[in-house]
Design a protein around this motif. Structure first.
Motif, PDB file in Angstrom:
ATOM      1  N   ARG A 101       0.839  -1.208   0.000  1.00 19.92           N
ATOM      2  CA  ARG A 101       0.000   0.000   0.000  1.00 19.92           C
ATOM      3  C   ARG A 101       0.873   1.258   0.000  1.00 19.92           C
ATOM      4  O   ARG A 101       0.644   2.203  -0.760  1.00 19.92           O
ATOM      5  N   VAL A 102       1.908   1.260   0.837  1.00 21.66           N
ATOM      6  CA  VAL A 102       2.817   2.411   0.912  1.00 21.66           C
ATOM      7  C   VAL A 102       3.547   2.604  -0.418  1.00 21.66           C
ATOM      8  O   VAL A 102       3.639   3.725  -0.928  1.00 21.66           O
ATOM      9  N   LEU A 103       4.052   1.536  -1.000  1.00 20.62           N
ATOM     10  CA  LEU A 103       4.748   1.633  -2.283  1.00 20.62           C
ATOM     11  C   LEU A 103       3.821   2.108  -3.394  1.00 20.62           C
ATOM     12  O   LEU A 103       4.225   2.916  -4.248  1.00 20.62           O
ATOM     13  N   ASN A 104       2.587   1.632  -3.396  1.00 18.35           N
ATOM     14  CA  ASN A 104       1.620   2.087  -4.403  1.00 18.35           C
ATOM     15  C   ASN A 104       1.357   3.583  -4.264  1.00 18.35           C
ATOM     16  O   ASN A 104       1.258   4.304  -5.260  1.00 18.35           O
ATOM     17  N   ILE A 109       2.349   9.196  -6.229  1.00 16.81           N
ATOM     18  CA  ILE A 109       2.889  10.546  -6.004  1.00 16.81           C
ATOM     19  C   ILE A 109       3.965  10.867  -7.034  1.00 16.81           C
ATOM     20  O   ILE A 109       3.965  11.944  -7.636  1.00 16.81           O
ATOM     21  N   LEU A 110       4.881   9.910  -7.253  1.00 16.84           N
ATOM     22  CA  LEU A 110       5.957  10.144  -8.215  1.00 16.84           C
ATOM     23  C   LEU A 110       5.422  10.290  -9.634  1.00 16.84           C
ATOM     24  O   LEU A 110       5.932  11.100 -10.422  1.00 16.84           O
ATOM     25  N   THR A 111       4.384   9.546  -9.976  1.00 15.62           N
ATOM     26  CA  THR A 111       3.796   9.637 -11.306  1.00 15.62           C
ATOM     27  C   THR A 111       3.140  10.994 -11.510  1.00 15.62           C
ATOM     28  O   THR A 111       3.258  11.591 -12.578  1.00 15.62           O
ATOM     29  N   LYS A 122      -0.184  -1.938 -10.224  1.00  8.94           N
ATOM     30  CA  LYS A 122      -0.006  -1.722  -8.791  1.00  8.94           C
ATOM     31  C   LYS A 122       0.289  -3.044  -8.081  1.00  8.94           C
ATOM     32  O   LYS A 122      -0.135  -4.100  -8.521  1.00  8.94           O
ATOM     33  N   LEU A 123       0.995  -2.936  -6.977  1.00  8.50           N
ATOM     34  CA  LEU A 123       1.258  -4.107  -6.151  1.00  8.50           C
ATOM     35  C   LEU A 123      -0.025  -4.536  -5.449  1.00  8.50           C
ATOM     36  O   LEU A 123      -0.870  -3.704  -5.118  1.00  8.50           O
ATOM     37  N   LYS A 124      -0.150  -5.827  -5.202  1.00 12.06           N
ATOM     38  CA  LYS A 124      -1.338  -6.366  -4.545  1.00 12.06           C
ATOM     39  C   LYS A 124      -1.304  -6.010  -3.057  1.00 12.06           C
ATOM     40  O   LYS A 124      -0.357  -6.337  -2.352  1.00 12.06           O
ATOM     41  N   GLU A 125      -2.361  -5.329  -2.588  1.00 10.10           N
ATOM     42  CA  GLU A 125      -2.427  -4.890  -1.196  1.00 10.10           C
ATOM     43  C   GLU A 125      -3.184  -5.862  -0.303  1.00 10.10           C
ATOM     44  O   GLU A 125      -2.952  -5.921   0.890  1.00 10.10           O
ATOM     45  N   PHE A 126      -4.113  -6.616  -0.869  1.00 17.02           N
ATOM     46  CA  PHE A 126      -4.860  -7.615  -0.094  1.00 17.02           C
ATOM     47  C   PHE A 126      -4.033  -8.886  -0.022  1.00 17.02           C
ATOM     48  O   PHE A 126      -4.174  -9.782  -0.849  1.00 17.02           O
ATOM     49  N   VAL A 127      -3.185  -8.993   0.966  1.00 13.53           N
ATOM     50  CA  VAL A 127      -2.329 -10.168   1.079  1.00 13.53           C
ATOM     51  C   VAL A 127      -2.536 -10.841   2.427  1.00 13.53           C
ATOM     52  O   VAL A 127      -2.791 -12.030   2.513  1.00 13.53           O
TER      53      VAL A 127
END
Length: 150
Positions: A101-104, A109-111, A122-127
């Motif tokens: 979630r933090v990386l996403n 923000i960077l984009t 995006k990275l999967k947040e529901f893990v």
């Protein structure tokens, strides 16, 4: 063919499979209730309420305990597996989801700042799971394990 026939009459296996299916269906319904939209990925995805991992291993352990007895190696294996899976769901896997979630958010923000990003999706947040999600999955699994023997 004999293997499949035997598998379909194995109540321990069926309890675990039913635990997983019930949890995945409930997880999809809960997600739909709170988000007001159906997301098909919830039917097979990890994370969310209740924990299908917990429901599966608790149904497995409950059925093994009923079928083979509390002193059996089958119950011991299933019980230890259940503890490890539930601990992992609340620990490493939960932290992985938080980090995703933090990386996403950082990528977003960077984009927006005009940076070219090479990440395709995006990275999967529901893990992982919260303790209450694991507890609800465990209770569901125990209930299903017991129901298989009524």
């Amino acid at each position: 063919m004999e293997f499949l026939k035997d598998l379909m009459h194995n109540r321990i296996f069926l309890a675990a499979a039913c635990g997983w299916i019930a949890a995945q269906v409930l997880k999809t319904i809960v997600h739909m209730w709170f988000n007001r939209r159906f997301v098909a990925e919830r039917l097979i995805g990890s994370g969310g309420m209740p924990s299908s991992h917990s429901a599966t291993v608790c149904a497995l352990a409950t059925a093994a305990g009923i079928e083979c007895g509390g002193g059996s190696y089958e119950f011991a294996l299933a019980g230890i597996l259940a503890v490890i899976v539930m601990y992992d769901a609340m620990g490493v896997r939960r932290e992985t989801g938080i980090q995703a979630r933090v990386l996403n958010e950082m990528m977003e923000i960077l984009t927006t700042m005009g940076r070219k990003m090479s990440v395709e999706e995006k990275l999967k947040e529901f893990v992982g799971h919260t303790p209450i999600q694991v507890l609800m999955g465990a209770l569901l699994g125990i209930l299903i394990g017991v129901l298989m023997y009524l």
